[in-house]
Structures are given as structure tokens and as C-alpha cells.
Scaffold this active site. Sequence first.
Site, PDB file in Angstrom:
ATOM      1  N   LYS B  76       0.937  -1.108   0.143  1.00  0.00           N
ATOM      2  CA  LYS B  76       0.042  -0.144  -0.103  1.00  0.00           C
ATOM      3  C   LYS B  76       0.763   1.210   0.125  1.00  0.00           C
ATOM      4  O   LYS B  76       1.874   1.313   0.657  1.00  0.00           O
ATOM      5  CB  LYS B  76      -0.850  -0.019   1.349  1.00  0.00           C
ATOM      6  CG  LYS B  76      -1.780   1.204   1.389  1.00  0.00           C
ATOM      7  CD  LYS B  76      -2.640   0.928   2.745  1.00  0.00           C
ATOM      8  CE  LYS B  76      -3.719   1.948   2.628  1.00  0.00           C
ATOM      9  NZ  LYS B  76      -4.846   1.741   3.878  1.00  0.00           N
ATOM     10  N   SER B 151      -9.555   1.960   2.940  1.00  0.00           N
ATOM     11  CA  SER B 151      -8.976   2.711   2.150  1.00  0.00           C
ATOM     12  C   SER B 151      -7.760   1.809   1.433  1.00  0.00           C
ATOM     13  O   SER B 151      -7.213   2.459   0.471  1.00  0.00           O
ATOM     14  CB  SER B 151      -8.204   3.772   2.742  1.00  0.00           C
ATOM     15  OG  SER B 151      -7.398   3.178   3.940  1.00  0.00           O
ATOM     16  N   SER B 175      -9.798  -0.398   7.089  1.00  0.00           N
ATOM     17  CA  SER B 175      -9.580  -0.186   5.848  1.00  0.00           C
ATOM     18  C   SER B 175      -8.858  -1.260   5.357  1.00  0.00           C
ATOM     19  O   SER B 175      -8.158  -1.337   4.305  1.00  0.00           O
ATOM     20  CB  SER B 175      -8.395   1.139   5.877  1.00  0.00           C
ATOM     21  OG  SER B 175      -9.197   2.189   5.985  1.00  0.00           O
TER      22      SER B 175
END
Lengths: 492, 486, 95
Positions: B76, B151, B175
Site C-alpha cells: 500500500k 482505504s 481499511s
Amino acid sequence: MVGELVDKDNSKYLIKGKQSNWEVVIGLEVHAQVSSNSKLFSGSATKFGAEPNTQVSLVDSAFPGMLPVINQYCIEQAVKTGLGFNAKINSYSVFDRKNYFYADLPQGYQISQYKNPIVGEGEIILDLPSGTKKIGIERLHLEQDAGKSIHDIDPSNTFVDLNRSGIALMEIVSKPDLRSPDEVNAYIKKLRSIMRYLGTCDGNMQEGSLRADVNVSVRKEGDINLGTRCEIKNVNSIKFMQMAIDYEAKRQVELLENGKSIDQETRLFDTKKNETRSMRSKEDAHDYRYFPDPDLLPLKLSEDFINKIKKNIPELPDEKKKRFIEKFNLTPYEATILVSDIETSKYFEEVVKDSDVKLAANWIIGELFALLNEKNLEITQSPISARNLSKLINLIKDGTISGKIAKTLFELMLDGDKDPEILVEEKGLKQKSDPKELENLIDGVIKDNPDKVAEYKSGKVKLFGFFVGQVMKVSNGTANPQLVNEILKKKL
Amino acid sequence: MSELTNKSLTELVSLIKTKELKSEDITKDFIDNCNKGEKLNAFVTNAFDHALDKAKNFDKNPNLDCLLPGIPLAVKDLFCTEGVRTTAGSKMLENFIPNYESTVTNNLWSEGAFLLGKLNCDEFAMGSSNETSYFGNVINPLKDNVVPGGSSGGSAAAVCANLTPATIGTDTGGSIRQPASFTGTVGLKPTYGLCSRWGIVAFASSLDQAGPMTKNVSDCALMLEAMVGFDPKDSTSINKKKENYSKNLSKDIKGLKIGIPKEYRVDGMPSQIEELWDKGKKILKEEGAEIIDISLPHTEYALPTYYIVAPAEASSNLARYDGVKYGFRSSKGANLIEMYENTRSEGFGDEVKRRILIGTYVLSSGYYDAYYLKAQKVRQLIKRDFDQSFKNVDAILTPSTPSSAFQIGEKKDDPISMYLNDVFTVPVNLAGVPAISIPAGLDKNKLPLGLQLIGKPLAEQTLLNIAYSMEDKINFKLDLNKWWEN
Amino acid sequence: MSIDKDKIIHTSKLARISLEEKKVDSLSKDLSNIFNFIEKLNKIKTDDVKPLTSILDHSLRARDDQVTDGSIREKVLGNAPNKNEEFFIVPKVIE
């Protein structure tokens, strides 16, 4: 006229107003840089004067993902300092974020302590000409120092150096117990002294390791309520602090006597105009939005930890002063001066290891201090070592030299900390106390100045000094003054 | 050999260790998939050249005595990777190249893996659909025009579509778990403090945790083992001995007590979710676990609490983005304040600005007690609910999300509707306990729904074991039709 | 609870974010809705509850007072939008 001081001799500092006398109420927030090798929450160095941005880590410059880790030593130093004020050490304290924006505040917040500081209430005792006075300490907390913004290199830009950013500060908040610029001077000196004794802050105001914000308010003499105060920030010398307080107190009195009110605000001291002025750009009434820093946990100190530090507290100024008075029979005045700085007290104790205390006190407070002040030196930089001063004093005490010669010798010793015993031999400075020898010298002088002798005998008694002077000249100052006096009197 | 990329991480590691596969082959295949998968917009920055170099070097001199030998991994874009652009999905860090490596990614590289690329995410991790990224939306590989969740949307999409064998995300309010649920993958949020936060772009410090996102539970255990470790650079890092999650993975959950919190049954919950939840309970019973009804009475206050605490911390954490030290600086601004205001106005997207304003407001003078302090008190109550329950149960079973993945744009204009996505996941972050989401089935739109298992602090092994056992019985299979390759 | 335009503008100044005039209205609406949602917390009594100061129960860990960092000026300044060899450079504050 507003502003004239009343009762200066009576040790009460009051401003004479149109209708009444006004008392000045002062509180100080002192920021003292902790003497530590590395910063409060990062491992960068803290030395003064380093090249810009060379003592800055990624944590100090707030890069994404950086986190604080607290310095154990700084915690100990804060506790130590608190113990030096006989203050309450809080076993539970919290680090909070103080949020505001400025170029030298890379995180956009300062890690400080808000509602739960590491040290609570304490007190220190001031030595004033009129006696001692207790000043209350409200609290002491740890916080990060900010970096430096340099505004005068470029007309439209500010240059930022983060070397100082993150250095540990102890913020020491006094109660509003101070009443005059002199008390402020004594307070800062005492605070500084205690911290230097403890080794927790070097108190060097020129290098910025000790700074203070001054809170000033006024009230009519006899009033017990506090007036609205103004904070004067960034005054970097005691002298300027005193001038700022003086100006600000008068400014407030004038406003109040003209029926106006005081705006609670932050002001700066303009050192060129010698006046305080309002800081125009303010952070919206300072809404710092304090909240506990979630990157840190509450600080818990055990009894053991605190006691261990307590055990290692050295003798502090007040104790040392008591001891000096008792052990060495010094006057309170002498003792106060000799303990005021730890290095001075060390020097003194070294000197009196094997020499006369009274003489030592006089010479240090007199000649040595005068010399150091003139050359702007600290006692640690003294051109004359404690050992050699001790020798000098012994030479006086056992009559080898006179007091006057000692002064000459003192000057000669400056050049490379020369050993006075050797100098006495080399320069033939031994006091001449042999009556026969002195008689010869005196006879010589009398013989060489017949007209003066005549004048003296005819009534000009003042000429006695001349003869003494001549004998001194002829003997290179080494003639024993008392004996010279005695013998001259007989001969003339 | 695109079947390579279908294999699980565990399988790939095994094949590398037995020398049946070369790292270069694996890496090439994944890079190929990534190139074909551009439509998904899962990547912000690719490190393909770097990855190939690493793979070749590995093959020349393979060190097999590690957990992830020769494995390419995309991560990420919230993890700072040295020398590789790290954007946090924001214009603010569009050109930011860190000269340091986050502890967690460093741990992965120490176990033999190497960087494949940086995965798209909601800006500064604020979002539940990966629609707030400066670099564009991520699309759910299971259906065009559907969100992957957020997210960590790019992460979930990448694992789902076989663009990376596994990945790591961050979870502040769900997330990791929510996008895992939306994409039929596995996502774990560890106990707060188990993984280091050093080098991860901070959103809400008391809630953020890095965690694995994988195809299955076995992979999850392996990734977790590689990620965790005490970090003295993080004051909130827990100092505990590393566990062998992978080796100790077991399907034996006999005698374990699983709690079913009544408050998680919300009004209007789609019937499929209820059905899957029941299915989960049944499976657990069959495996020898005991199902116990419990109550987490303050559940309904979790979302409001979260939406005070998280923005408050974020407003402070994001204050460092001021155009002075790094990142974007506006060209407008005659003085410092103007420069700040323009930089932050132009550099941040709308959702981030919204949350910074909320956070600033709830901390401001006059409001602190009513909002932030109050929220921290309620948070205490929420944590207590879990503490109490865990006296009687070993884990808690709930749905992961209140719905399956929705259409792109469907909830964009309604922040609250978007926030409600996190209703089952948020209490976990507030309490700091670990939780895992595993795919449980499909809804009537053929989109996946996940089941969440919440565990006691530091009981990741128990969680993984329960999940492992359930996964086997659920036997969920992702049906990828790779529509994006056309 | 309604968050009116003035509050939004004041808050945005604290947060150093400039807002376009047209955005203020929608922000006011959004934030008001969000705060209505948050207001739910008022329903619950918390007088006797201590706020959560930390999820973790270990105490704050401290490190030794060693210089282990710094001397990385190039790295520190390397990403700055405006700098010279020694300093970060920013526009002046108006006094």
C-alpha cells in the site's frame, strides 16, 4: 510624573501614579535547555553553534511516519531540577501536543505537557539585600524547543534552521510572587545557580540555553486582586527583562489611571526603543487545541526511581551557604556570593583547603572577581588557579609579603598562572622586616632629602607620607610598612 | 505460465524452497498481470525494474532460510519505501521519494521478499471505497464500475486480481477488513502495537495498524509472521516474542467459545448477511466450538466516537504537510500564512479537508470537553465491552460489512452513508483488539461478503486458527473473469 | 448541531486551509450533518468514566541519552521545495 519609583531604599518597588502607588506583580516562565547529549524525542546532538541543519534527524524534521521516543536522561534531569526546588514530583504525567503552525515547527505541533506536568509545586529562596524571600514555583514540565527562523538574510524569505528543534526544554513557571526587577534578577540567578549545581542546565543566556517570558500586571498598593497581565516574550538578557518590566509596568499604570483597561496580550521588548509593543500577528487567541499525544504513553515514575535521584542530589546553594557560614565563619554576604555559582564555590573550597578563609574570601570576591569581570571570563577560565591563589594567600598570612606586594604579585601571576613562591624569589619581593636593614634604608632616604627633612621638622607633618613613599621606592615596595612607620617616626 | 499467479503465497514459497520455481519467473508473471491490469488502477508506482533485478540476484544466490524467499510484493502506498515514490494517494506527496524504509516493509525485505510496486489507496487512508485518491479510483476486479472498498482498495484489488501474491495494508477503522470483504480476500488487522508504525504515513495514531491482505488464511499467517516485531523507534510498539503463526496454524478449534454480539444485528441488514452469519455459526458448531450470545452494549456509539477521535488525531498528524520540508508547495503565496493556506488547500482533496476541519473543530477551545474528551470516555466504555466479553469467549463472530461492494460514485455525495460502511469494523480499532475478515459467500449480485472474527489482544494465533478452520469449510472460490484484460 | 459558515471559516484558519467561497456552503452542510451524527454521543452518560489515554498498558519506554542521529543535512534538505545548501527557505511572515 507616572513612573517614578517610590521607596527604592525601603526595598519596595512601587510605581508612583497620579492618585496612588502601584505594585507590580510579576510571574516568570523560564525555558531552560536540558543539559543532555541528545534531544528529547530523537537521537540528534544538542551542541550549540553547529552548522545549520546538521543536528537534525528525520524525526526532528517531521518526515512522514516519524515517531518520538523519549530520552531517559531528560526525564531524570527534570526530576532532579524539581527536587532542587523541593517540588512535588508527579508519578503520573502526560505529554500533550500543542498545535500551531510556524516555519520552525516542522511537526505543526510541539510536544509539551499541559494538564499533567512531570513536576508540581515547589519553591526557591531568594537572597535579597533586605533579607530572604520565598518564591513559589507553580510547575515544571518538559517540552520540545523549536527551530530557528532567520529573517534578516533575505528581504522576502525566511531561512529555517532546525538544529534547535526538539532539544529538551524544562519550562519552569513561577507563581506571581515577584514584585520588582531586582527580585526578577535574583530569581533568575538563583534558578540558574540551582540548575548549574545540579548539572541539569548550563544557564547560558547568550547561547539561549536559558530564556524567559515575563508576565507583568499592576495593582494599587494594598490591593489583593490580580490585574490583567501582559506577557513579554523573547527577552534574552536579565538587563532587558528589567527594562521591559519597568516600561511595561509604567505603561499599564498610565492606561489604568486614564480610565482605560489592559488588553491581555503578548508583547515584545524592542531593545532599540526600550519599550514593549504588541505582537500584531497572533495565532487566533492561541487556540492550541491541546490533546494527549497518541504516539506516546503516559509517563509513570516509581517511588524507587525518584528516591534514587534524590539520593544523588549534590549539596545545593542554600545548604552550602549554611555550611560555609558555620564551618568557615563567613558572613551571610560573603557566603551568598561564594555559593551563587557552583564553580565559584568549588574554586573557593579548593583555595581554603590549606589557606586562610577570610583572606581567601576577600581575594576571591575582591581582586579575582574584578579581574574576571574586566576580562569577561568565567571562574573556570581564571588565569590564576585555585592552587596558586592559595599559595599567594599563605605568603601574605605568614608575612613573607605585604598586602601591597601581594597585589603586585597577583598581576605578575596572570601571565601563565605563575607560581607566586617562585616569583617572590625571582623578583626579590620578600618583605623586608629586618630592623637593621630598614634602618639603613631609612637613613639613606633621610640623608638624600635634607630639605624635605627640614620642612617636615618645621611643621609640614603631611610630608611623612613622602618619606614612607621614598623608603618603599628604594626597597622596591618590599619594606614592611608597619616597621617603616615605627622607625621613621623615631628617626624624624 | 499465468497459473503461477493463481497460486497462493504459501505455495509459491514452497515451490521456491524446493527449487521448482525461480523468482524471476514468478516476478515476470506478476509484472505481466500488472501490465494487463492497468484498467484496475491498483498501482500508483511500479517498481518492476527493481523487482526484476532483485529476482535475478536472488536466483543467482538464493537464500532459502527465510519466510518469503524471492517473493515480489506490492505494498500500500502508505508505507515509506526508500528510493521509491510514496504518495499516500495524495497530491501533497505526489513527488515525495523517501530516503528511509518503513520498519514493516523492511521486515518483509529481510525475509527475502522485494518490492514490486506501490498500491493505490484513499487519500491519506481516509475513505472506504478508494474514490478519494488523487491518482483516481480503483475498480473492483470482480465487477467493473464497482468499488473495491477502502482505504486499502488498491491492495485488495491487487491481491484479488493476482497482480501481487499478497500485500500489506493499513487499518484505522476497517481499511483492511472492509476491502477484503468487498473483494473476496482475507485481511487481518493485528492487535494495536503488534506491528510497528514507524515509516507509515500516519492517519490516526491510536488506531492505525498495518496488516496482511492475502488470498487465504495460510498466506495471512505467513505474512503476519514476517511483518511483526518489536520496534524501539515506535513508543507504541509491544515488546513481545515473535510467534510462529504459520507453523502453528491449526484447524482444531474444539472447545473454543465464540461470541455473537446482538448489537451487530442492525435494522435493515440485508438477509444474505444474516444468512452468511448463520452459516458461519453453524460451521463453528460443527467444528466443535461453542456459540454464545453476548452483548457489546456500546456498539452503536462506536462510529460517532471514531469520527471524533480519528479526525482529531489526523488534523494534528497532517499539520506537517505545510510545503516547507518536503512534498507539494503552492506557487501562490506572498507570505508564510498564504503559502500554508494555498499549499494545503491545493494539496489535499475534499475528504481529507473535511476530516481535518472536523478534527480541528472537535479539539478547539470550547469544544474539547464536549467532543474529544467525551469520545475518549465512550471509547473506554467500548473497550470495556470487549474486555468483559473476552472473559467469557475466545473470539467474536460478526459480519465484516453491512453490504457488498457498491457502485463507484454511489455514495460519494453522502459522507455519512460512506462512513456507515465501517459500522462493524470500527469498534475493533477503538478497542485495539485484532480482527480478521474472511470471504464467506456471495450476495445476489454475485459480489462477496465477509465474516469477521474479533480476538483477544495478542491472540492472533487463535484468530487465524478459527479463520483457517472456517475457510476450509466455507470453501469460497473467487471467480475471476479478468474483464479488465480486454 | 449546525456548523455555520463563520465557524467553518474560523476553523479553516486554524487549520491553515484556504476555502473557496462556493465550497464553504457545502462544507457547512456536510459538517452539520456529520455533527448531527456525532451528537449521538450525548445520549450516553460518562460522568464516572475515565477517558482512554492509551490502549496499551506498558509504560512509556525511554531510550539512552546517546547521539545516534543527525549529520544528514543532505537527506533532511533533499526533499524541500525551496532550500539552499544550509537552510529551508520559506516566504516571510508578515509582522
